[in-house]
Design an enzyme around this catalytic site. Structure first.
Site, PDB file in Angstrom:
ATOM      1  CG  ASP A  11      -1.664   1.254   1.451  1.00  0.00           C
ATOM      2  OD1 ASP A  11      -2.679   1.486   0.398  1.00  0.00           O
ATOM      3  OD2 ASP A  11      -1.821   2.072   2.533  1.00  0.00           O
ATOM      4  CB  SER A  12       0.099   4.649  -0.533  1.00  0.00           C
ATOM      5  OG  SER A  12      -0.982   4.951   0.275  1.00  0.00           O
ATOM      6  CB  CYS A  74      -2.864   0.410  -2.315  1.00  0.00           C
ATOM      7  SG  CYS A  74      -2.920   2.313  -2.823  1.00  0.00           S
ATOM      8  CD  GLU A 153      -0.026   6.574   6.107  1.00  0.00           C
ATOM      9  OE1 GLU A 153       1.067   6.576   6.644  1.00  0.00           O
ATOM     10  OE2 GLU A 153      -0.847   5.754   5.510  1.00  0.00           O
ATOM     11  CB  CYS A 185      -9.461   4.426   0.298  1.00  0.00           C
ATOM     12  SG  CYS A 185      -7.970   4.883   1.026  1.00  0.00           S
ATOM     13  CG  HIS A 187      -5.048   4.959   4.228  1.00  0.00           C
ATOM     14  ND1 HIS A 187      -4.651   4.466   2.952  1.00  0.00           N
ATOM     15  CD2 HIS A 187      -4.174   5.398   4.823  1.00  0.00           C
ATOM     16  CE1 HIS A 187      -3.343   4.656   3.210  1.00  0.00           C
ATOM     17  NE2 HIS A 187      -2.992   5.424   4.539  1.00  0.00           N
TER      18      HIS A 187
HETATM   19  N1  DGL Z   1      -4.678   3.110   0.947  1.00  0.00           N
HETATM   20  C1  DGL Z   1      -4.911   3.678  -0.396  1.00  0.00           C
HETATM   21  C2  DGL Z   1      -5.980   3.345  -1.162  1.00  0.00           C
HETATM   22  O1  DGL Z   1      -6.518   2.340  -0.893  1.00  0.00           O
HETATM   23  C3  DGL Z   1      -4.797   5.088  -0.631  1.00  0.00           C
HETATM   24  C4  DGL Z   1      -3.863   6.082   0.079  1.00  0.00           C
HETATM   25  C5  DGL Z   1      -3.211   7.025  -0.607  1.00  0.00           C
HETATM   26  O2  DGL Z   1      -3.796   8.242  -1.106  1.00  0.00           O
HETATM   27  O3  DGL Z   1      -1.887   6.903  -0.767  1.00  0.00           O
HETATM   28  O4  DGL Z   1      -6.384   3.855  -2.168  1.00  0.00           O
END
Ligand code: DGL
Length: 263
Positions: A11-12, A74, A153, A185, A187
């Site tokens: 993931d990011s 992600c 984050e 997402c 997150h």
């Molecule tokens: N967790 C990432 C997703 O599912 C997004 C977070 C980011 O913008 O880097 O899209």
């Protein structure tokens, strides 16, 4: 490549840990390697070509670590690079979007489904296209939610400021009278109680992270290895911050975090 290697996820940043958590709960015997690209976070606002390049680098790195499969944990990376990675990598590559859509289609009674995600995911129309291919009658109401991932984050999942931002972002989805909201997402499951309280009890909240873990556990990736499973974490950001937040979000102590620098 080994048949008994771990499953690789990326993931990011910290969001993909929601997939890790769900996977550990469902298949505790699996060994996992997780890469959080915290040093290059966020992916959501970046052009798809740039996100694709990052996803390729991480996919190659995970394959070098002998993973048996790669989970793109992600949505932004899956929207930009899933099919590309499926061609490029010599192991199965699993994304988060189709499992989330399937879970939403199974849950909706009215056929009105909300999807929230990053700017990149929503601009790609990946959810709308996937839903249209699986069930042409379902209507998707998609909304990007800039700012949510930065709260996560920073370790903030329930402040009044977050609640205020959630009310603003979710207003159009509420007005569309959806009966299901997909957290598009990885997150966002960490914000689920705030998002759910804004949407109200009549809206079912679907986590693409949990739906993905169920899809992975269903396709028999189990290594069959008798040794105790290991969970290894790598970050391109600050390993101490990653360690503290990952421990909190996973709800369990994690071993040392490996620091990776992109040179
Ligand atoms: N967790 C990432 C997703 O599912 C997004 C977070 C980011 O913008 O880097 O899209």
């Amino acid at each position: 490549m080994t048949e008994k290697g771990p499953i690789g996820l990326f993931d990011s940043g910290l969001g993909g840990l929601t997939v890790v958590r769900a996977l550990i709960d469902l298949v505790p015997s699996e060994s996992l390697i997780y890469f959080g690209d915290t040093g290059r976070f966020p992916y959501g606002p970046k052009p798809p070509g740039e996100v694709r390049e990052y996803a390729q680098q991480i996919g190659d790195l995970l394959v070098e670590r002998d993973v048996r499969a790669v989970v793109v944990a992600c949505n932004s990376a899956a929207a930009a690079a899933l099919s590309d990675l499926q061609i490029r990598l010599p192991v199965p590559v699993i994304g988060v979007i189709e499992p989330g859509v399937k879970a939403a289609l199974a849950a909706t009674k009215t056929g009105r489904v909300g999807v929230i995600g990053t700017e990149g995911t929503i601009a790609s129309h990946a959810y709308t296209k996937t839903a249209a291919a699986l069930s042409p009658k379902v209507e998707i109401f998609a909304q990007s939610c800039p700012g949510f991932v930065e709260f996560v984050e920073a370790g903030d999942v329930d402040s009044p400021e977050l609640y205020q931002l959630a009310q603003e972002h979710l207003a159009p989805i509420k007005a569309a009278n959806v009966d299901v909201l997909v957290l598009g997402c990885t997150h966002y499951p960490l914000l689920a109680s705030t998002l759910s309280s804004v949407m109200g009890p009549q809206v079912a909240v679907i986590s693409s992270a949990q739906a993905t873990a169920r899809a992975i556990s269903a396709i028999e990736l189990r290594s069959g290895s008798n040794s105790a499973p290991t969970h290894h974490f790598i970050t391109s950001g600050d390993p101490n911050t990653f360690h503290a937040l990952a421990t909190r979000f996973l709800g369990s102590e994690i071993n040392d975090v490996e620091e990776h620098s992109w040179s």
